[in-house]
Design an enzyme around this catalytic site. Structure first.
Site, short mmCIF file in Angstrom:
data_model
loop_
_atom_site.label_atom_id
_atom_site.label_comp_id
_atom_site.label_asym_id
_atom_site.label_seq_id
_atom_site.Cartn_x
_atom_site.Cartn_y
_atom_site.Cartn_z
CG HIS A 89 53.87 73.37 149.53
ND1 HIS A 89 53.53 72.65 150.65
CD2 HIS A 89 52.75 73.41 148.76
CE1 HIS A 89 52.26 72.27 150.56
NE2 HIS A 89 51.77 72.73 149.42
CD GLU A 90 52.19 75.87 146.05
OE1 GLU A 90 51.64 75.08 145.26
OE2 GLU A 90 51.70 76.14 147.17
CG HIS A 93 51.41 71.04 144.85
ND1 HIS A 93 50.86 69.89 145.38
CD2 HIS A 93 51.22 72.01 145.78
CE1 HIS A 93 50.37 70.15 146.57
NE2 HIS A 93 50.58 71.43 146.85
#
Length: 187
Positions: A89-90, A93
């Site tokens: 997920h990160e 980003h």
């Protein structure tokens, strides 16, 4: 957020050292390796110190911090799968931050777009994860999950009121949901 106190400090049942070991194991998973490679190819090198295990005060499992890297919250994770999910997920980003021109995390639409992409592409809203969270819906579960998680994330952005967050998410939904970079299609 508090920084780690020592390599053997315990938070929520895991030590920083155990979490760091879980991060190293997570870096070997196919999705995390793929995302890390794509960041490198995009011109954004990712050293091992890009990933840190820390105690977090907020109720989050991890985060991406521009210019610093990715944190995994020692006191909020329990199993390897959670660490792997946080890393994927990160890293999305981080990829957005690397590749999107003029990305402004204080802009609700920019933040919403990256949250839509990271929740969609990392598998955060896979139906099995939703079942474990107590959310059961046969149709539309993924998009409903993404919207719920985007709103939860934007609620932590001091520049986004609830109304502004909802408007921003709706305004960028189609473009951001359908943007699957660095994947050819949504995994």
């Amino acid at each position: 957020m508090e920084e780690q106190e020592s390599a053997s400090s315990t938070y929520g049942g895991k030590t920083v050292e155990q979490c760091e070991s879980m991060i190293q194991k997570g870096l070997q998973t196919p999705m995390v390796r793929f995302l890390r490679e794509r960041l490198e190819k995009a011109g954004c090198p990712v050293a091992n110190n890009f990933f840190r295990a820390v105690n977090c005060e907020k109720n989050v499992s991890g985060g991406y911090i521009r210019g610093e890297g990715i944190i995994v919250c020692v006191n909020k994770i329990a199993v390897q799968d959670e660490v792997n999910q946080v890393l994927a997920h990160e890293l999305i980003h981080a990829y957005d931050d690397c590749c999107a021109a003029n990305l402004d995390w204080t802009n609700c639409a920019h933040h919403a777009c990256s949250e839509i992409r990271s929740n969609h592409l990392s598998g955060d809203c896979h139906y099995k994860r939703e079942l474990l969270r107590g959310h059961f819906k046969i149709r539309g579960h993924e998009q409903e999950c993404i919207k719920r998680r985007v709103m939860a994330s934007l609620s932590g952005n001091p520049y986004c009121s609830e109304a502004a967050a909802k408007d921003a998410m709706e305004a960028v939904w189609d473009v951001c949901y359908n943007d699957t970079q660095p994947f050819d299609r949504a995994p």
